[in-house]
Design a protein around this motif. Structure first.
Motif, mmCIF file in Angstrom:
data_model
loop_
_atom_site.group_PDB
_atom_site.id
_atom_site.type_symbol
_atom_site.label_atom_id
_atom_site.label_comp_id
_atom_site.label_asym_id
_atom_site.label_seq_id
_atom_site.Cartn_x
_atom_site.Cartn_y
_atom_site.Cartn_z
ATOM 1 N N CYS A 140 -2.913 -0.562 -8.965
ATOM 2 C CA CYS A 140 -2.279 -0.797 -7.551
ATOM 3 C C CYS A 140 -1.646 -2.124 -7.519
ATOM 4 O O CYS A 140 -2.352 -3.477 -7.703
ATOM 5 C CB CYS A 140 -3.560 -0.489 -6.536
ATOM 6 N N SER A 143 -5.576 -1.009 -1.719
ATOM 7 C CA SER A 143 -4.993 0.315 -1.539
ATOM 8 C C SER A 143 -6.144 1.324 -1.925
ATOM 9 O O SER A 143 -6.216 2.603 -1.287
ATOM 10 C CB SER A 143 -3.654 0.671 -2.318
ATOM 11 N N GLY A 174 0.683 -1.126 0.006
ATOM 12 C CA GLY A 174 -0.002 0.111 0.094
ATOM 13 C C GLY A 174 0.812 1.317 -0.062
ATOM 14 O O GLY A 174 0.436 2.501 -0.497
#
Length: 313
Positions: free
Chosen positions: A106, A111, A78
């Motif tokens: 991502c 995230s 993240g």
């Protein structure tokens, strides 16, 4: 009406203690059952797929998006996704829903959930907003703050440690409080400072005590020594710091195996609250929750309570 995304139960219990009610949007079955059994309005759903229009006119919004990708454990993907999260938040703040495209890019599929609240704030513009996540997400909260301030909100965002407000554990969290009807300032610590009450001892909260059931102190080398730990880091995580050590494995020390009730007490939950699901699910509900005492502080700063509610509790 108070809309609560990624609901869990911590914020909700803090609201209920002062006579306020929310409507929680929550995906997890065990968390939904825990909420419903406690009398809290709950919609089991994927919050990212739920429309905003049923909540038009909401007075407040609360969001604590999942944090595994940004926490200290795991791959921390993240953190590498933060530029994409910032981009998605900016797009949503301008009415452009790019969640699907950016989310697919991502490294951690969770995230993009940190950008999800902006979809609701853009559409609803509630009177007040509260948010919470792990400390590494504070730069994202500051982006939210800049946007909300541009919309006329008063905002404060910071990392608060629950231990500094009387809870028996070290639990630093990035929080945001915002209001478009009053000035917002997060409160200074109330414990551990000069002239203040001392920090609360973890062993006292769970009923171990210093003399009756001393908890081991885990040294940097991973071995347990005698004596009680003033407070831990996290809830179940705090009490698991001794796991893997000889003392933890020693069944002659049953107090080292934390119960759900002990973990819940460290989080500041009322003792009669019943958690549902398998043992692991119950631990997750407790450990993932915002401690109600910390939630209460942030909610009060955002103006979620009336003067009568603040005075009555």
């Amino acid at each position: 009406m108070i809309r609560h995304g990624f609901a869990g139960i911590g914020w909700t219990e803090a609201l209920a203690a002062r006579g306020q009610r929310d409507i929680g949007l929550e995906l997890g079955w065990a968390a939904c059952r825990t909420r419903a059994a406690a009398g809290h309005a709950t919609i089991q759903c994927d919050v990212t797929q739920y429309p905003t229009w049923p909540f038009r006119g909401a007075v407040g919004c609360i969001d604590s998006s999942p944090c595994p990708g940004f926490g200290k454990s795991g791959k921390k993907l993240g953190l590498r996704d933060l530029p994409l999260v910032h981009e998605a938040i900016d797009d949503l703040a301008h009415g452009r829903d790019t969640r699907a495209v950016i989310g697919a890019a991502c490294l951690d599929e969770r995230s993009i959930l940190t950008a999800e609240p902006m979809r609701w704030y853009y559409d609803l513009r509630p009177e007040w907003i509260c948010m919470e996540q792990v400390p590494s997400v504070l730069p994202v909260w500051r982006q939210y703050a800049d946007i909300l301030e541009g919309w006329g909100y008063s905002v404060d965002a910071a990392v608060l440690d629950a231990a500094d407000y009387g809870l028996g554990q070290r639990r630093p969290r990035a929080v945001l409080a915002a209001s478009r009807v009053q000035d917002v300032t997060l409160p200074a610590p109330t414990h551990g400072g000069l002239g203040q009450p001392p920090l609360t001892v973890m062993a006292d909260v769970v009923g171990w005590g210093y003399t009756q059931r001393p908890a081991p102190t885990v040294t940097g080398g991973g071995t347990a020594t005698g004596g009680a730990e003033p407070f831990g880091n996290g809830t179940r995580q705090a009490m698991k710091r001794a796991m893997g050590t000889e003392a933890w494995r020693d069944r002659s020390l049953p107090h080292l195996r934390p119960t759900i009730a002990e973990c819940a007490s460290l989080q500041g939950f009322r003792p009669d609250l019943v958690f549902h699901g398998r043992a692991g699910e119950q631990h997750l509900i407790v450990g993932n929750a915002v401690p109600p005492p910390l939630a209460d502080i942030v909610l009060a700063a955002a103006g979620a309570f009336t003067e009568q509610q603040l005075a009555a509790a």
